[in-house]
Scaffold this active site. Structure first.
Site, PDB file in Angstrom:
ATOM      1  N   GLU A  38      29.339  51.437  37.235  1.00 52.97           N
ATOM      2  CA  GLU A  38      28.118  51.343  36.417  1.00 52.97           C
ATOM      3  C   GLU A  38      27.125  50.346  37.005  1.00 52.97           C
ATOM      4  O   GLU A  38      25.957  50.340  36.644  1.00 52.97           O
ATOM      5  CB  GLU A  38      28.479  50.981  34.962  1.00 52.97           C
ATOM      6  CG  GLU A  38      29.107  49.601  34.742  1.00 52.97           C
ATOM      7  CD  GLU A  38      30.602  49.535  35.039  1.00 52.97           C
ATOM      8  OE1 GLU A  38      31.123  50.425  35.750  1.00 52.97           O
ATOM      9  OE2 GLU A  38      31.246  48.572  34.578  1.00 52.97           O
ATOM     10  N   CYS A  73      36.569  45.560  50.967  1.00 46.54           N
ATOM     11  CA  CYS A  73      38.007  45.396  50.712  1.00 46.54           C
ATOM     12  C   CYS A  73      38.718  45.056  52.014  1.00 46.54           C
ATOM     13  O   CYS A  73      39.849  44.611  51.996  1.00 46.54           O
ATOM     14  CB  CYS A  73      38.592  46.638  50.089  1.00 46.54           C
ATOM     15  SG  CYS A  73      38.447  48.033  51.175  1.00 46.54           S
TER      16      CYS A  73
HETATM   17  P1  NAD Z   1      36.536  46.883  39.282  1.00 47.82           P
HETATM   18  O1  NAD Z   1      38.013  46.988  39.213  1.00 47.82           O
HETATM   19  O2  NAD Z   1      35.866  45.890  38.413  1.00 47.82           O
HETATM   20  O3  NAD Z   1      35.868  48.298  38.908  1.00 47.82           O
HETATM   21  C1  NAD Z   1      36.267  49.489  39.526  1.00 47.82           C
HETATM   22  C2  NAD Z   1      36.060  50.650  38.563  1.00 47.82           C
HETATM   23  O4  NAD Z   1      36.875  50.472  37.407  1.00 47.82           O
HETATM   24  C3  NAD Z   1      34.620  50.788  38.067  1.00 47.82           C
HETATM   25  O5  NAD Z   1      34.288  52.154  38.079  1.00 47.82           O
HETATM   26  C4  NAD Z   1      34.671  50.220  36.650  1.00 47.82           C
HETATM   27  O6  NAD Z   1      33.763  50.866  35.785  1.00 47.82           O
HETATM   28  C5  NAD Z   1      36.091  50.483  36.216  1.00 47.82           C
HETATM   29  N1  NAD Z   1      36.627  49.439  35.328  1.00 47.82           N
HETATM   30  C6  NAD Z   1      36.333  48.109  35.379  1.00 47.82           C
HETATM   31  N2  NAD Z   1      37.042  47.449  34.432  1.00 47.82           N
HETATM   32  C7  NAD Z   1      37.793  48.368  33.788  1.00 47.82           C
HETATM   33  C8  NAD Z   1      38.744  48.297  32.731  1.00 47.82           C
HETATM   34  N3  NAD Z   1      39.046  47.139  32.147  1.00 47.82           N
HETATM   35  N4  NAD Z   1      39.327  49.432  32.321  1.00 47.82           N
HETATM   36  C9  NAD Z   1      39.038  50.617  32.904  1.00 47.82           C
HETATM   37  N5  NAD Z   1      38.141  50.736  33.912  1.00 47.82           N
HETATM   38  C10 NAD Z   1      37.527  49.643  34.360  1.00 47.82           C
HETATM   39  O7  NAD Z   1      36.159  46.671  40.820  1.00 47.82           O
HETATM   40  P2  NAD Z   1      34.730  46.332  41.443  1.00 47.82           P
HETATM   41  O8  NAD Z   1      34.372  44.925  41.100  1.00 47.82           O
HETATM   42  O9  NAD Z   1      33.765  47.414  41.147  1.00 47.82           O
HETATM   43  O10 NAD Z   1      35.077  46.448  43.004  1.00 47.82           O
HETATM   44  C11 NAD Z   1      35.573  45.375  43.757  1.00 47.82           C
HETATM   45  C12 NAD Z   1      37.075  45.473  43.902  1.00 47.82           C
HETATM   46  O11 NAD Z   1      37.411  46.707  44.520  1.00 47.82           O
HETATM   47  C13 NAD Z   1      37.650  44.399  44.808  1.00 47.82           C
HETATM   48  O12 NAD Z   1      38.839  43.933  44.239  1.00 47.82           O
HETATM   49  C14 NAD Z   1      37.929  45.135  46.110  1.00 47.82           C
HETATM   50  O13 NAD Z   1      38.952  44.581  46.904  1.00 47.82           O
HETATM   51  C15 NAD Z   1      38.315  46.474  45.592  1.00 47.82           C
HETATM   52  N6  NAD Z   1      38.176  47.503  46.599  1.00 47.82           N
HETATM   53  C16 NAD Z   1      39.316  47.959  47.191  1.00 47.82           C
HETATM   54  C17 NAD Z   1      39.237  48.917  48.174  1.00 47.82           C
HETATM   55  C18 NAD Z   1      40.483  49.407  48.860  1.00 47.82           C
HETATM   56  O14 NAD Z   1      40.389  50.301  49.666  1.00 47.82           O
HETATM   57  N7  NAD Z   1      41.648  48.859  48.572  1.00 47.82           N
HETATM   58  C19 NAD Z   1      37.996  49.442  48.547  1.00 47.82           C
HETATM   59  C20 NAD Z   1      36.845  48.973  47.913  1.00 47.82           C
HETATM   60  C21 NAD Z   1      36.960  47.997  46.928  1.00 47.82           C
END
Ligand code: NAD
Length: 492
Positions: A179, A284
């Site tokens: 979002e 990441c």
């Molecule tokens: P996030 O976990 O906050 O959000 C990811 C998704 O989950 C979003 O679409 C969000 O709307 C949803 N979300 C958030 N909180 C939620 C909840 N409580 N319940 C259900 N859904 C929820 O992650 P972010 O801040 O958007 O991204 C950064 C993170 O992603 C970092 O930890 C990074 O390391 C990781 N990442 C990992 C990879 C990989 O390949 N391992 C790649 C890119 C990013």
């Protein structure tokens, strides 16, 4: 497409405004300009996308793979035509530099190209005469309605680790972008519409937790791909699998880079700076810890501090800028807190990004590259994902200690080594417990035709995104044993 700044859903082949009362601004993190408003879709709105995808599935799976990929070929061309516009949108909503956004858009397109090979990639195999007169065949069939839940840091590329393979294999699909950065997918779905996919094959639902729960609680969704932080990855994985869905959930990281004394220090420092500070440390695969071995300490430390201090920070669309802002002011505050915490734990702050303001962009959420020297190996800062341009330095005496430190971490997304020794490189490749590895490489991002791996708390599931793993994930195997007695052969 609706009002100028209104982010819409795309369901069943048409643009639909969400009716949700929860509304959020989409903010350019460098300029603080409001780029649009996104409504956080409700569970009912997710349900209608799932219905659209389920309705489209029977005829999409019957469409020959050779025909299905024609839409992907069209999409690839449309993406090429919009390459610059998409990259600029990524920079504007996510903060990374235009160069970095170009890299993201390129990898997104490469995944479409890889999935165009599906007519061959999803072939099964067979054996004649497994017993006398009996043949056995393995065929791959699509699994049904699938969905991806994406993070903020790669608004274009991450959904494309999955989407092209899913639809090429005959599944129908739902994308739930972060979002915080919904504008890129909004534009890409404009291209998806032009590529002529039948209505319901590809659907876009914007939202946050409610939308995620809508996906997880919907029995018609058969497979879920997630990329984001580890706590949410665990949540999605446990709920999806408990409901009998396939799940592949990529989580957070804390990526160590080992510098051996025989490394080319100039190259190691330059590449490590790109790894740690590129995309403002919000990859990441960002290097976040350096472990210098023995005499590597002095020369490497000097070079990395110089690289940190001289990196040009600013708005990613401006020429010569090498690093953009972090995603939000909350993120900036969290990162600054961890820099202070590192100091409290005894580290020396050799380059300090706290309190950064950039002339002309005073409302942006900037943190300059930071280097924390002598980080306590088991302290909070050394084990926590900071997700900002902060590099911690730890010094050890030999490669065994370095590998043992790498393997002590809870994450296993990536580890790298810089060395001139094949024996050291081989030992590292053999023993380090991570899914993606760089040897004299600082951002070991697998190409589209390799799986994007990840171990330990960086990944929950077994099949990864991209390449053949994605084909396996998006197909189910059917094994058929057939007997056709020759006596039944009609005489013509
Ligand atoms: P996030 O976990 O906050 O959000 C990811 C998704 O989950 C979003 O679409 C969000 O709307 C949803 N979300 C958030 N909180 C939620 C909840 N409580 N319940 C259900 N859904 C929820 O992650 P972010 O801040 O958007 O991204 C950064 C993170 O992603 C970092 O930890 C990074 O390391 C990781 N990442 C990992 C990879 C990989 O390949 N391992 C790649 C890119 C990013």
């Amino acid at each position: 497409m609706g009002g100028k700044n209104e982010i819409l859903n795309y369901v069943g082949g048409g643009w639909r405004p969400s009716k949700s009362k929860e509304i959020q601004d989409v903010i350019n993190p460098a300029t603080a300009e409001v780029l649009g408003q996104v409504r956080l879709s409700t569970v009912e709105e997710v349900s209608s996308a799932v219905d659209a995808a389920a309705g489209a599935f029977p005829s999409w799976r019957r469409t020959p793979a050779t025909e299905r990929v024609q839409h992907l070929f069209k999409l690839k061309n449309l993406l090429e035509e919009s390459f610059e516009e998409l990259s600029r949108t990524i920079t504007m909503e996510c903060g990374k530099t235009l160069d970095e956004a170009h890299g993201e858009t390129r990898r997104l397109i490469e995944n479409v190209e890889a999935a165009c090979g599906i007519p061959q990639l999803m072939q099964g195999y067979n054996s004649e005469d497994i017993a006398r007169g009996i043949d056995e065949v393995m065929i791959r069939q699509p699994v049904g309605v699938c969905a991806v839940i994406a993070p903020f840091n790669f608004p274009g590329m991450v959904p494309f680790w999955f989407l092209p393979y899913a639809v090429a294999c005959g599944n129908t699909y739902i994308v739930k972008p972060s979002e915080k950065v919904p504008c890129t997918m909004q534009k890409i779905f404009g291209l998806i519409e032009k590529a002529g996919f039948p209505g319901g094959v590809l659907n876009l639902v914007n939202g946050a937790k409610d939308a995620v729960d809508g996906i997880l609680n919907s029995p018609a969704v058969r497979a879920v791909s997630f990329v984001g932080s580890t706590p949410v990855a665990k949540y999605v994985y446990s709920h999806a699998t408990a409901a009998g869905k396939r799940a592949q959930c990529q989580g957070g990281a804390k990526n160590p880079i080992v510098i051996m004394p025989d490394a080319d220090m100039e190259m190691a420092a330059r590449i490590t700076a790109d790894s740690a500070f590129g995309c403002a440390g919000q990859r990441c695969l960002a290097g976040s810890l350096v472990i210098t071995v023995g005499e590597a300490r002095g020369a490497f430390t000097e070079a990395i501090v110089e690289a940190a201090r001289t990196r040009v920070v600013g708005y990613g669309l401006d020429e010569k800028v090498q690093m953009g802002p972090v995603i939000t002011h909350q993120s900036k505050a969290r990162i600054e807190h961890f820099i202070g915490q590192g100091e409290k734990e005894g580290a020396r702050v050799l380059a300090d990004g706290r309190g950064t303001t950039i002339k002309g962009y005073e409302s942006g959420s900037f943190v300059r590259p930071t280097v924390l020297d002598g980080l306590r190996p088991q302290g909070e800062v050394a084990v926590t994902e900071i997700f900002g341009p902060v590099l911690g330095l730890i010094h050890v005496d030999n490669i065994e200690e370095a590998i043992s430190f790498v393997n002590s971490g809870r994450y296993g997304n990536m580890a790298c080594i810089f060395t001139g020794s094949g024996a050291a490189a081989r030992k590292f490749r053999y023993e380090a417990e991570v899914g993606n590895m760089g040897i004299n490489i600082g951002i070991a991002a697998p190409m589209a035709f390799f799986p994007f791996s990840g171990w330990k708390e960086s990944f929950f599931g077994d099949l990864h995104g991209q390449g053949l793993d994605a084909v396996e994930f998006f197909t189910q195997k059917k094994v058929v044993a057939e007997r056709w007695p020759k006596e039944w052969t009609r005489k013509f």
